[in-house]
Design a protein around this motif. Structure first.
Motif: not given
Length: 144
Positions: A4-25, A32-34
């Motif tokens: 899975i690659v999240i590609v979005a306007h700055t900072p949306v992609a990395s924020a989404m990946l940060g949420f996934a890290e928060h939710a799954f530990g 990856r986020a771009v």
């Protein structure tokens, strides 16, 4: 496992990946986020998305989630999908636009499924995750 690659306007992609890290530990494996900043050269954006796709690819396919159809992140991701075998990934690519958190959660939770099945689950998760909260029902309007 589908990458899975999240590609979005700055900072949306990395924020989404940060949420996934928060939710799954932890940061989920093969995700990856771009972030695509304003005014970045399209070739540079494409190269970064391609590197991320290589990084998550296991041969089972790559699902790319983008924020807004028609915007640069979606256009760059769509270019990767359109290249097909010419991209060198040796795996199919599917791009979905309209990224939201329920879509991402569904993707990560169902990654053992095939690429097409995962894309369908992602679409369902995204659509089903949009709800009106509260007890007020919409009122009919009367035009005169």
């Amino acid at each position: 496992m589908v990458g899975i690659v999240i590609v979005a306007h700055t900072p949306v992609a990395s924020a989404m990946l940060g949420f996934a890290e928060h939710a799954f530990g932890v940061v989920p494996e093969r995700v990856r986020a771009v972030d695509i900043p304003p005014y970045e050269d399209i070739k540079a954006s494409f190269d970064r998305v391609l590197r991320a796709a290589y990084g998550v690819n296991t041969g089972q396919g790559v699902l790319i989630l983008t924020d807004v159809m028609g915007a640069t992140p979606a256009n760059v991701a769509s270019k990767l999908e359109a290249l097909g075998p010419l991209s060198g990934l040796n795996a199919p690519v599917i791009v979905l636009a309209g990224l939201n958190l329920p879509m991402l959660m569904r993707c990560i939770s169902h990654r053992g499924e095939g690429l097409e099945e995962l894309a369908q689950k992602a679409l369902q998760g995204g659509q089903n995750g949009i709800l009106r909260l509260g007890s007020k029902a919409p009122q009919a309007t009367t035009e005169k």
